[in-house]
Scaffold this active site. Structure first.
Site, short mmCIF file in Angstrom:
data_model
loop_
_atom_site.label_atom_id
_atom_site.label_comp_id
_atom_site.label_asym_id
_atom_site.label_seq_id
_atom_site.Cartn_x
_atom_site.Cartn_y
_atom_site.Cartn_z
N LYS A 1 -13.51 10.60 -10.39
CA LYS A 1 -14.29 10.74 -11.62
C LYS A 1 -14.66 12.22 -11.83
O LYS A 1 -14.77 12.99 -10.87
CB LYS A 1 -15.58 9.91 -11.53
CG LYS A 1 -15.32 8.40 -11.40
CD LYS A 1 -14.90 7.80 -12.73
CE LYS A 1 -14.74 6.30 -12.64
NZ LYS A 1 -13.41 5.81 -12.87
N VAL B 1 -6.24 4.89 -21.78
CA VAL B 1 -6.40 3.43 -21.71
C VAL B 1 -7.74 3.06 -21.05
O VAL B 1 -8.13 3.67 -20.05
CB VAL B 1 -5.23 2.81 -20.91
CG1 VAL B 1 -5.38 1.29 -20.82
CG2 VAL B 1 -3.90 3.17 -21.57
N GLN C 1 -10.43 16.19 -2.69
CA GLN C 1 -9.88 15.47 -3.85
C GLN C 1 -8.39 15.75 -4.00
O GLN C 1 -7.60 14.83 -4.27
CB GLN C 1 -10.61 15.91 -5.14
CG GLN C 1 -12.06 15.47 -5.21
CD GLN C 1 -12.64 15.61 -6.61
OE1 GLN C 1 -11.91 15.58 -7.59
NE2 GLN C 1 -13.95 15.76 -6.70
N ASP D 1 0.88 -1.17 0.00
CA ASP D 1 0.00 0.00 0.00
C ASP D 1 0.91 1.21 0.00
O ASP D 1 1.57 1.50 1.00
CB ASP D 1 -0.90 -0.02 1.24
CG ASP D 1 -1.80 1.21 1.33
OD1 ASP D 1 -1.67 2.11 0.47
OD2 ASP D 1 -2.63 1.26 2.26
N THR E 1 -9.60 1.64 -18.64
CA THR E 1 -9.45 1.10 -17.29
C THR E 1 -10.61 1.64 -16.45
O THR E 1 -11.38 2.47 -16.91
CB THR E 1 -8.13 1.59 -16.65
OG1 THR E 1 -8.16 3.03 -16.61
CG2 THR E 1 -6.92 1.13 -17.43
N ALA F 1 -6.65 18.32 -9.74
CA ALA F 1 -5.79 17.69 -8.72
C ALA F 1 -4.96 16.56 -9.34
O ALA F 1 -3.78 16.41 -9.07
CB ALA F 1 -6.64 17.15 -7.57
N TYR F 2 -5.60 15.79 -10.22
CA TYR F 2 -4.89 14.70 -10.88
C TYR F 2 -3.73 15.25 -11.72
O TYR F 2 -2.61 14.76 -11.68
CB TYR F 2 -5.86 13.91 -11.77
CG TYR F 2 -5.23 12.72 -12.45
CD1 TYR F 2 -4.95 11.55 -11.73
CD2 TYR F 2 -4.92 12.74 -13.80
CE1 TYR F 2 -4.37 10.45 -12.35
CE2 TYR F 2 -4.34 11.65 -14.43
CZ TYR F 2 -4.07 10.50 -13.70
OH TYR F 2 -3.49 9.42 -14.31
N GLY F 3 -4.03 16.32 -12.46
CA GLY F 3 -2.99 16.94 -13.30
C GLY F 3 -1.81 17.43 -12.49
O GLY F 3 -0.65 17.21 -12.85
#
Length: 276
Positions: free
Chosen positions: A95, A230, A105, A62, A232, A192-194
Site C-alpha cells: 500500500k 480495478v 518492499q 505458490d 481489488t 518497486a511495483y513499477g
C-alpha cells in the site's frame, strides 16, 4: 485426459484472477484451474464459483516456491500431457502508506511479481501445446515507471535484443541498489511495483521472441497486458473497473482463436496493442 484442453490462472482466489477464472469457466472448452497459495482460500473460491453454476478445479500453487511450481508442472504433464492456456496473474503490491523500508518492499515485490512469474514460465512454457496462449498480467504502471527510468535504462528495457539473463541482472541490480539506497542515483524510479511490472512486460517480449525462434510452427501467442485500474484489495475501492471488467483483456488474449497470429510479444490494454 490429454485430449481435454486445460487452462491455469495463477493467484486466482480473489480479485482479477477470480474474475478471469469465472470468465474462462464460461467460455473455455476444457478444464480451468483456479490456483493460489492457501488451499483453504482456494477451495472457498471454487465453492463460490460452483454456487454460480460453474465448475472450476483447484490446484495449490505458490509462485514463490519452486517446489510448488514443479508439483503443478508434473501434475499437468501427467494428467493432460501439457497446457493450453496460462494466465500469470499472481502478484503483490505494498500500500502507498506502508511503512516497510523501501529496500524490503523492493525485495519482496520483485521476488513475487518478477522472479516468481519467471519461475512459473520456466517450468510451464515448455508444456504449452500448439496454439497455446500465455498471458502475463502486467500493469500500466510499467509504462509510467519506464518513463521515470534513466535514458540508459529505458534503452535497455526497450531493446529488441535484451536477453532473459540481462533482464534478470537488471532486476537484481534494482534490489541491490535499493539496499544501498542508491537506486535513484542509478537511474531507477521510486516504485518497486513499477519496476517489477517493467520486468514482466520485458520478460514477455523476450519470451515471445524465443517462441518465434524455437517453436514458430506451434502458433503459440504470448502477451503482456494491463487489466486497468480495478477494484481489488490491491488497488482499493476507488478504482474505476470491476474485477469482471478487469478480466476482459486477459481473457480476450487467453481465448485468441487458433487462426490468429497476433498480437504476440505485445503489451495490450483495453484489447488494443500499446507501443512499448
Amino acid at each position: 485426459m490429454s485430449n481435454v484442453p486445460v487452462a491455469v490462472v495463477t493467484g486466482s482466489n480473489k480479485g482479477i484472477g477470480l474474475a478471469i477464472v469465472r470468465a474462462l469457466c464460461k467460455q473455455f472448452p476444457g478444464d480451468v484451474y483456479l490456483t493460489c497459495r492457501d488451499p483453504g482460500r482456494g477451495q472457498a473460491a471454487v465453492a463460490q464459483l460452483q454456487q454460480e453454476g460453474l465448475q472450476p478445479l483447484f490446484h495449490q500453487l505458490d509462485i514463490d516456491d519452486p517446489q510448488s511450481i514443479r508439483a503443478l508442472r508434473d501434475f499437468l504433464k501427467e494428467k493432460y500431457g501439457g497446457l493450453n492456456v496460462l494466465v500469470n496473474n499472481a502478484g503483490i503490491a505494498f500500500k502507498v502508506h506502508d511503512t516497510t523500508p523501501f529496500a524490503s518492499q523492493a525485495e519482496v515485490t520483485l521476488k513475487t511479481n518478477f522472479f516468481g512469474t519467471r519461475n512459473v514460465c520456466t517450468e510451464l512454457l515448455p508444456l504449452m501445446k500448439p496454439y497455446g496462449r500465455v498471458v502475463n498480467v502486467s500493469s500500466m504502471v510499467s509504462f509510467s515507471a519506464l518513463g521515470n527510468c534513466s535514458q540508459e535504462l529505458q534503452q535497455k528495457f526497450r531493446s529488441d535484443t535484451i536477453t532473459e539473463d540481462e533482464l534478470v541482472q537488471l532486476m537484481t541490480k534494482f534490489v541491490e541498489d535499493t539496499k544501498k539506497n542508491v537506486h535513484e542515483k542509478e537511474g531507477w524510479p521510486n516504485t518497486a511495483y513499477g519496476v517489477s511490472k517493467i520486468g514482466v512486460t520485458v520478460l514477455s517480449r523476450i519470451q515471445a521472441r524465443l517462441l518465434n525462434e524455437q517453436r514458430k510452427g506451434d502458433h503459440i501467442l504470448l502477451n503482456a497486458c494491463c487489466p486497468g485500474w480495478v477494484r481489488t484489495d490491491m488497488a482499493g475501492p476507488q478504482a474505476t473497473k470491476s474485477p469482471d471488467e478487469g478480466a476482459e483483456t486477459p481473457v480476450y488474449l487467453a481465448l485468441l482463436p487458433s487462426s490468429a497470429d497476433a498480437p504476440h510479444g505485445q503489451f495490450v490494454s483495453n484489447k488494443a496493442v500499446r507501443p512499448w
